[in-house]
Design an enzyme around this catalytic site. Structure first.
Site, short mmCIF file in Angstrom:
data_model
loop_
_atom_site.label_atom_id
_atom_site.label_comp_id
_atom_site.label_asym_id
_atom_site.label_seq_id
_atom_site.Cartn_x
_atom_site.Cartn_y
_atom_site.Cartn_z
N ASP A 8 0.81 -1.22 0.00
CA ASP A 8 0.00 0.00 0.00
C ASP A 8 0.85 1.28 0.00
O ASP A 8 1.49 1.62 1.00
CB ASP A 8 -0.94 0.01 1.21
CG ASP A 8 -1.74 -1.29 1.35
OD1 ASP A 8 -1.21 -2.35 0.94
OD2 ASP A 8 -2.85 -1.25 1.88
N GLU A 39 -4.17 2.04 -3.27
CA GLU A 39 -5.46 2.57 -2.77
C GLU A 39 -5.32 3.71 -1.77
O GLU A 39 -6.31 4.31 -1.41
CB GLU A 39 -6.32 1.43 -2.21
CG GLU A 39 -5.98 1.04 -0.80
CD GLU A 39 -7.24 1.01 0.06
OE1 GLU A 39 -8.34 1.18 -0.45
OE2 GLU A 39 -7.08 0.83 1.27
N ASN A 40 -4.08 4.00 -1.32
CA ASN A 40 -3.88 5.10 -0.37
C ASN A 40 -2.98 6.20 -0.92
O ASN A 40 -2.44 7.00 -0.17
CB ASN A 40 -3.24 4.57 0.92
CG ASN A 40 -4.06 3.49 1.60
OD1 ASN A 40 -3.68 2.33 1.62
ND2 ASN A 40 -5.20 3.87 2.14
N ASN A 67 -10.62 -0.86 -0.11
CA ASN A 67 -11.85 -0.26 0.41
C ASN A 67 -11.98 1.22 0.10
O ASN A 67 -13.07 1.76 0.10
CB ASN A 67 -11.96 -0.49 1.93
CG ASN A 67 -10.73 -0.05 2.68
OD1 ASN A 67 -9.61 -0.47 2.36
ND2 ASN A 67 -10.90 0.80 3.67
N HIS A 68 -10.85 1.91 -0.17
CA HIS A 68 -10.91 3.35 -0.47
C HIS A 68 -10.96 3.62 -1.98
O HIS A 68 -10.72 4.76 -2.40
CB HIS A 68 -9.70 4.07 0.12
CG HIS A 68 -9.68 4.09 1.62
ND1 HIS A 68 -10.75 4.53 2.37
CD2 HIS A 68 -8.72 3.72 2.50
CE1 HIS A 68 -10.44 4.42 3.66
NE2 HIS A 68 -9.21 3.93 3.76
N HIS A 151 -7.23 -7.75 0.02
CA HIS A 151 -7.19 -6.52 0.81
C HIS A 151 -8.14 -6.72 1.99
O HIS A 151 -9.36 -6.69 1.83
CB HIS A 151 -7.64 -5.35 -0.08
CG HIS A 151 -7.31 -4.01 0.49
ND1 HIS A 151 -6.06 -3.45 0.41
CD2 HIS A 151 -8.07 -3.12 1.17
CE1 HIS A 151 -6.07 -2.27 1.00
NE2 HIS A 151 -7.27 -2.04 1.49
N HIS A 176 -3.66 -3.92 3.18
CA HIS A 176 -4.61 -3.12 3.96
C HIS A 176 -4.16 -2.79 5.37
O HIS A 176 -4.40 -1.67 5.83
CB HIS A 176 -6.01 -3.75 4.02
CG HIS A 176 -6.99 -2.98 4.86
ND1 HIS A 176 -7.46 -1.74 4.48
CD2 HIS A 176 -7.57 -3.25 6.05
CE1 HIS A 176 -8.31 -1.29 5.41
NE2 HIS A 176 -8.39 -2.18 6.37
N HIS A 178 -1.15 -2.37 6.55
CA HIS A 178 0.05 -1.53 6.51
C HIS A 178 1.14 -2.02 7.46
O HIS A 178 2.12 -1.28 7.71
CB HIS A 178 -0.28 -0.05 6.80
CG HIS A 178 -1.18 0.57 5.78
ND1 HIS A 178 -1.50 1.91 5.78
CD2 HIS A 178 -1.82 0.05 4.72
CE1 HIS A 178 -2.31 2.19 4.77
NE2 HIS A 178 -2.53 1.06 4.12
FE LIG Z 1 -7.36 -0.36 2.80
#
Ligand SMILES: [Fe+2]
Length: 260
Positions: A8, A39-40, A67-68, A151, A176, A178
């Protein structure tokens, strides 16, 4: 062949690390294909078309999300046409984009990339277990080299998925949380697994967020605007070695590279 998976990428520090380290790592680690979880990347939550293009230009062959995925409106139309960026397959069927793609590696081998979302706290439209077998069959009809990004919050869901897919896919790699886990292994059937590959971003933080802000929100229960931290940046991920003819993995090495 060797597949590099980068965990991530968080905010500007993560993106700077990828742009500066990835070309060299691809060379040094003899990487044939690279998958990056993005995603981040947009200030800690979501991704924009511009940032997706930058990660691809830096050396990612495919980008996975989580999810983001929808945090930035403009990514929907981009995902609708992109063949390089996937979002979790177990979102609503009418959501734009796809959860499975096939991208070419340096040596021409086709690499299938599948993105799934776990259930705990993340509330996917469908359980990944309802879709995963059909998606793996779809991927295997294209190529034996299949990389799964699961994730998910729960280690149990990620370990269970790796065991369920052992012998059918090349790797099941978690994202996810991290926080890189210490369980990289090749399962008996030849599937490489790592419960979480970790974060590419500022590790002097609470999973990427400026620590004082995250702690204040937890201590007070009051809304606090989060900002991405800046110190202790590392690129984290894993390198999977596999046979391109069978898709079976022979090794997995976790990666933690400080930057700068
Ligand atoms: Fe996430």
């Amino acid at each position: 062949m060797r597949v590099l998976f980068v965990g991530d990428v968080v905010g500007r520090p993560g993106r700077d690390a990828v742009e500066s380290l990835l070309p060299r790592l691809r060379e040094e680690l003899d990487v044939d294909a690279c998958v990056v979880n993005g995603e981040n990347v947009a200030n800690g939550v979501g991704i924009t078309p511009r940032l997706a293009d930058r990660l691809l230009a830096a050396g990612a062959d495919a980008i996975t999300l989580g999810n983001h995925a929808w945090r930035r409106d403009e990514i929907g139309p981009y995902l609708a046409t992109s063949t390089s960026v996937v979002r979790p397959a177990n979102f609503q069927a009418d959501a734009p984009g796809r959860g499975l793609t096939v991208v070419p590696a340096r040596d021409g081998t086709r690499v299938a990339v599948l993105n799934l979302l776990g259930s705990l706290y993340l509330e996917p439209a469908h359980s990944m277990w309802e879709l995963v077998d059909a998606l793996v069959d779809e991927a295997l009809a294209e190529t034996p080299v299949v990389v799964v990004d699961v994730h998910a919050e729960a280690t149990s869901e990620k370990v269970a998925l790796a065991l369920w897919l052992d012998g059918r896919v090349t790797a099941v790699l978690g994202t996810h949380t991290h926080v890189q886990t210490a369980d990289a292994r090749v399962l008996p059937g030849g599937t490489a697994a790592l419960t979480d590959v970790g974060m590419t971003g500022p590790h002097d933080s609470v999973i990427g967020v400026e620590a004082a802000l995250a702690i204040r929100r937890m201590r007070t229960g009051m809304p606090v605007r989060f900002e991405t931290a800046s110190a202790g940046v590392r690129l984290e991920g894993a390198v999977v070695t596999c046979d391109p003819a069978t898709g079976r993995a022979s090794a997995i090495e976790p990666l933690r590279v400080p930057w700068p």
